[in-house]
Design an enzyme around this catalytic site. Structure first.
Site, PDB file in Angstrom:
ATOM      1  N   GLY A 263       0.817  -1.207   0.000  1.00  0.00           N
ATOM      2  CA  GLY A 263       0.000   0.000   0.000  1.00  0.00           C
ATOM      3  C   GLY A 263       0.854   1.261   0.000  1.00  0.00           C
ATOM      4  CD  GLU A 266       6.906   2.288   7.796  1.00  0.00           C
ATOM      5  OE1 GLU A 266       6.152   1.955   6.853  1.00  0.00           O
ATOM      6  OE2 GLU A 266       7.349   1.476   8.617  1.00  0.00           O
ATOM      7  CD  GLU A 300       2.294   3.769   5.297  1.00  0.00           C
ATOM      8  OE1 GLU A 300       3.362   3.613   5.898  1.00  0.00           O
ATOM      9  OE2 GLU A 300       1.524   2.822   5.039  1.00  0.00           O
ATOM     10  CG  HIS A 303       4.560   3.519  10.310  1.00  0.00           C
ATOM     11  ND1 HIS A 303       4.684   2.577  11.310  1.00  0.00           N
ATOM     12  CD2 HIS A 303       3.979   2.874   9.260  1.00  0.00           C
ATOM     13  CE1 HIS A 303       4.192   1.417  10.877  1.00  0.00           C
ATOM     14  NE2 HIS A 303       3.751   1.568   9.644  1.00  0.00           N
ATOM     15  CD  GLU A 322       3.819  -1.978   9.782  1.00  0.00           C
ATOM     16  OE1 GLU A 322       2.739  -1.358   9.794  1.00  0.00           O
ATOM     17  OE2 GLU A 322       4.820  -1.569   9.154  1.00  0.00           O
TER      18      GLU A 322
HETATM   19  N1  PHE Z   1       5.662  -0.680   6.328  1.00  0.00           N
HETATM   20  C1  PHE Z   1       4.604  -0.516   5.374  1.00  0.00           C
HETATM   21  C2  PHE Z   1       3.367  -0.154   6.172  1.00  0.00           C
HETATM   22  O1  PHE Z   1       2.700  -0.924   6.740  1.00  0.00           O
HETATM   23  C3  PHE Z   1       4.271  -1.726   4.578  1.00  0.00           C
HETATM   24  C4  PHE Z   1       5.321  -2.191   3.638  1.00  0.00           C
HETATM   25  C5  PHE Z   1       6.100  -3.274   3.946  1.00  0.00           C
HETATM   26  C6  PHE Z   1       5.499  -1.546   2.442  1.00  0.00           C
HETATM   27  C7  PHE Z   1       7.072  -3.721   3.074  1.00  0.00           C
HETATM   28  C8  PHE Z   1       6.439  -2.000   1.564  1.00  0.00           C
HETATM   29  C9  PHE Z   1       7.234  -3.088   1.880  1.00  0.00           C
HETATM   30  O2  PHE Z   1       3.085   0.957   6.385  1.00  0.00           O
HETATM   31 ZN    ZN Z   2       2.640   0.115   8.645  1.00  0.00          ZN
END
Ligand code: PHE
Ligand code: ZN
Length: 866
Positions: A263, A266, A300, A303, A322
């Site tokens: 999606g 961050e 995002e 985060h 997460e």
């Molecule tokens: N860390 C991102 C999210 O949850 C997800 C993600 C993981 C995007 C790995 C790209 C690769 O906000």
């Molecule tokens: Zn995330």
């Protein structure tokens, strides 16, 4: 067939031998040959001389030197995956130059190209595809990044932090230097270069800092980024108001790209988004799109504190950032829209995705204890259940101790790479509770099954409610201990009176009781119970559990009409429908139709809620609830009930379905709720079949927004209308220049529960607009089919399994992370009859036998088959 490599285990975590405090990167960007010069200040942490082992991925080393001295070939060894320096000094400057080919990078990880623009994706282990590095989240460095590129093709040059310098160079090139003052792990590094249109805005933080906000999109798309910008500003304000968290740089940039595996991401100060989660306007986006954009922009942004400033010690702690951020995102959405409907939507999603995962071969704890490829653990369990666990924690210790625990966490762990234990310790401290039992939520997989039975004594005016729990066995975890389960219990009478009663642990009587079941079984004794009670034991879905409460349809109808908790009212209706579809009750459908009619009566007050009530349990939910599910039979039973209800409510539904679109369009929650009711009406009327075609065509032709258009198309598809194809053709002609809308065109067809589903999907697979390299397009076909069209995916002839498995195999060669995720719907294969099992198994084994299968896909296939 077995993967010889042993898994990575949580129990084997060791702190890094070396740390990198500062890193200066110089990128000379060329699509086919980008040169990356990395200068790191390295410091030994281990006692005594030990090799420095740097991770790489498909890298070509150009040079390596220490303190300005090129290394001799005896001093190091190198492969595309590893650079080992045998005996480095205790503290030194390391210069590494690598060459990479972003144009050839189809993995969409590391530095790659999307639509002629450079972009990066480094979580979880993509940074090592850019340069040899200590690519692990417990190595935090300060980054300075110089980007050089052709000015004409790549006018915008972005990285994390603040822009400190930019200017022209020879040969039509230019440069920009970005410095991020906050130490960060490599997975949060980002770089973008290309031609973008930008919208800018600003936000003044509560301490008076002016933050410049930018959203960068493909040329021409800028007006469609306004909603995302608004959501960003609301997110920033909300985090200040609710969590006391302020933004910490002068700049916040978002870039939208069309080719993205997930999606959004961050990266510090430079979030990179899948364009589907940024671009929206009334013409091209559904209400679900607007909601998702608001949620993900918030996610995002949030985060920045939960993930970036406080990051994870290792990837086993993924839920630390997460789960917590999902929780924050859900709270944000609840505050922006409606808390009641948000809760129901979150629960629906949890059940559809996480409960399914928890019940199958891919089940794993919220904090997994081993993995082959961490990419495979960005799961519903880590995210959605991880979020539920935080909500549960708050329920258990109370809002006040929770708030103080969060503040303590932000203060104490800021700037560190932390663990779940570090996080929980803060709440143990502020609540004064022993939270060791709570860790079971992180360590044990499986959805606790809770059973509740009550005995009412009219004479003594007592009610004894015995509640037990059992956590089913999951792969590698045959035996479980009872986790603490928060219950929010409320008693009403058949007439809807709310009973005020007293639990033996309470000093005064209450209408609602907040208790924790922390044993296998407990009897809760209520006194002062004036009338026979109907218990709701988990109002608000107070824990991620399944519940068998043994209530009769009568009692559930009373809850539907009278329980003060909207979740319980919704759930009661769903349970009745489920029981009817599964043939577990002889109560006629008319009773449910009448109750749903009452929801329509009060739809004025909350149409979003009424819409959710009208959406009967999905086929996938029935499959999950059955022992040996027969998808065709369940589909027929579901349609039969929907038909009866639609027939009974037809006069009320038709006007709703034919209602003119509201103009001007508003993306507000209220307007979205009214549109949701219209869509729900269309959906229910589709059960009446082609006789309703005129209604659907009217809805299609009169709609002014994408949400209503899609709802009308879905109804035409589900009703089996012959006009489906003509509408699709017209839609295609109108929207063929807009890829995000064409994704919807693919998905509507792949998800349509029609006899010709398989043939359609096959045909779409060879449609000129089908792009194997674009994850959105692939998911619009394959995920929409496998997740939203279970009858076709689980077809008895194995055609659905074959289609998805072979598509995944084709994709695996270029994008293993995407291929691997496409295989998740196979997680349910063992639930079916032997014929279906045989087909699924054959496809999985065929994949396992492919010598070139990626490590990602292999891990998924092997776990699924195990
Ligand atoms: N860390 C991102 C999210 O949850 C997800 C993600 C993981 C995007 C790995 C790209 C690769 O906000
Ligand atoms: Zn995330």
């Amino acid at each position: 067939m077995r993967d010889a490599e042993s898994p990575i285990r949580l129990s084997e975590y060791r702190p890094p031998d070396y740390l990198i405090d500062e890193i200066a990167l110089v990128f000379s960007l060329e699509p086919q040959a980008t040169i990356v010069a990395a200068r790191s200040h390295v410091r030994r942490q281990a006692d005594g001389v030990t090799p420095l082992v740097l991770d790489g991925k498909r890298l070509e080393l150009q040079s390596v030197s220490i303190d300005g001295q090129p290394l001799t070939t005896e001093q190091y060894s190198v492969t595309p995956e590893l650079l080992t320096i045998h005996a480095p000094p205790a503290s030194f400057r390391l210069d590494v130059v690598t060459r990479i080919n972003p144009a050839a990078n189809t993995h969409l990880e590391g530095l790659y190209m999307s639509g002629g623009r450079f972009c990066t994706q480094c979580e979880a282990e993509g940074f090592r595809a850019i340069t040899y590095s200590l690519d692990r989240p417990d190595v935090l460095a300060r980054y300075a990044v110089r980007i050089e590129a052709a000015k004409e093709q790549y006018p915008t040059l972005l990285s994390n932090g603040n822009l400190v310098e930019h200017g022209g160079m020879e040969n039509g090139r230019h440069f920009a230097v970005w410095v991020d003052p906050h130490p960060k792990p490599s997975y949060l590094f980002a770089l973008v270069a290309g031609k973008f249109d930008a919208i800018t805005d600003s936000f003044k933080t509560r301490s008076g800092r002016e933050v410049l906000l930018g959203i960068h999109v493909d040329p021409g798309d800028a007006p469609r980024a306004l909603y995302a910008m608004d959501a960003l500003k609301r997110s920033m304000k909300w985090d200040e108001d609710v969590f006391g968290r302020e933004y910490d740089l002068d700049l916040f940039n978002i870039v939208a790209v069309r080719d993205f595996n997930f999606g959004a991401m961050e990266n510090k100060g430079l979030n990179i988004f899948n364009s589907s989660l940024i671009l929206a306007d009334a013409d091209t986006a559904t209400d679900a799109d607007f909601e998702a954009i608001e949620a993900v922009v918030g996610h995002e942004y949030f985060h920045n504190w939960t993930g970036n400033r406080i990051t994870c010690r290792d990837w086993f702690q993924l839920c630390l950032k997460e789960g917590l951020t999902v929780y924050r995102e859900q709270e944000f959405s609840a505050d922006q829209r409606s808390r009641a409907t948000q809760r129901i939507k979150d629960v629906k999603r949890l059940r559809a995705r996480q409960f399914a995962e928890d019940a199958g071969p891919l089940a794993h704890p919220v904090r997994p204890n081993q993995y082959q490829k961490i990419d495979n653990f960005y799961t519903a369990t880590v995210y959605e259940k991880g979020g539920e666990v935080i909500r549960l924690l708050k329920r258990m210790i109370g809002a006040d101790a929770f708030k103080r625990g969060m503040d303590l966490y932000f203060e104490r762990r800021d700037g560190t790479a932390s663990t779940v234990e570090d996080f929980i310790a803060c709440f143990a401290e502020t609540s004064g509770r022993d939270l060791s039992g709570f860790m079971r939520w992180y360590e044990q997989a499986g959805t606790p099954a809770v059973k509740a039975r009550g005995v009412y004594d009219a004479e003594a005016r007592t009610y004894h409610l015995t509640i037990s729990q059992r956590v089913p066995a999951t792969p590698g975890q045959p035996e479980k201990k009872p986790p603490p389960i928060a219950l929010q219990i409320g008693l009403i009478t058949q007439d809807g009176e709310r009973l005020t009663t007293q639990l033996e642990t309470e000093s005064v009587a209450h209408e609602e009781h907040h208790v924790v079941l922390d044993q296998t079984q407990h009897t809760f004794r209520f006194s002062g119970v004036a009338k026979p009670p109907i218990p709701a034991i988990a109002r608000g879905f107070s824990a991620p559990i399944t519940i068998d409460d043994g209530l009769s349809v009568e009692e559930r109808l009373a809850q539907m009409a009278h329980d003060p908790d909207p979740f319980t009212r919704w759930e009661a209706g769903q349970s009745i429908a489920r029981a009817m579809m599964l043939g577990q009750t002889s109560t006629p459908a008319a009773a449910l139709a009448t109750a749903l009619g009452r929801e329509l009566d009060r739809a004025q007050e909350d149409s979003a809620f009424a819409a959710l009530a009208l959406r009967l349990p999905e086929l996938s939910e029935l499959i999950l609830a059955s022992d040996k599910p027969d998808p065709d039979r369940l589909y027929a039973a579901r349609e039969a009930l929907r038909r009866e209800i639609a027939t009974a409510l037809r006069e009320r539904l038709e006007p709703l379905a034919r209602a003119k679109s509201e103009t001007p369009f508003s993306a507000s929650a209220d307007a979205a709720g009214r549109r949701a009711l219209k869509s729900a009406a269309l959906d229910l009327l589709a059960a009446l079949g082609a006789e309703q075609t005129d209604t659907f065509l009217a809805a299609y032709q009169n709609s002014t927004g994408m949400g209503e258009t899609i709802a009308a198309l879905e109804a035409l598809g589900a009703a089996g209308s012959g006009e489906f194809q003509a509408a699709l053709d017209e839609f295609y002609e109108r929207w063929k220049a807009n890829p995000l809308v064409i994704d919807k065109w693919f998905a509507v067809q792949a998800a349509a529960p029609r006899e010709d589903a398989m043939a359609r999907v096959e045909k779409l697979r060879s449609h000129p607009d089908f792009e194997l390299r674009n994850p959105n397009r692939v998911r619009a076909l394959a995920a929409a089919f496998a997740m939203r069209n279970p009858r076709a995916f689980h077809a008895a002839d194995g055609s659905g399994y074959r289609f998805v498995a072979r598509l995944a195999a084709d994709i695996d060669a270029m994008n293993p992370a995407l291929a691997s995720r496409l295989l998740t719907p196979f997680e349910s294969w063992r639930r079916f009859d032997s014929v279906r099992q045989g087909h699924a198994k054959a496809e999985l084994e065929r994949l396992a036998a492919l010598p070139t299968l990626s490590k990602n896909a292999r891990e998924m296939v092997e776990r699924t088959l195990a």
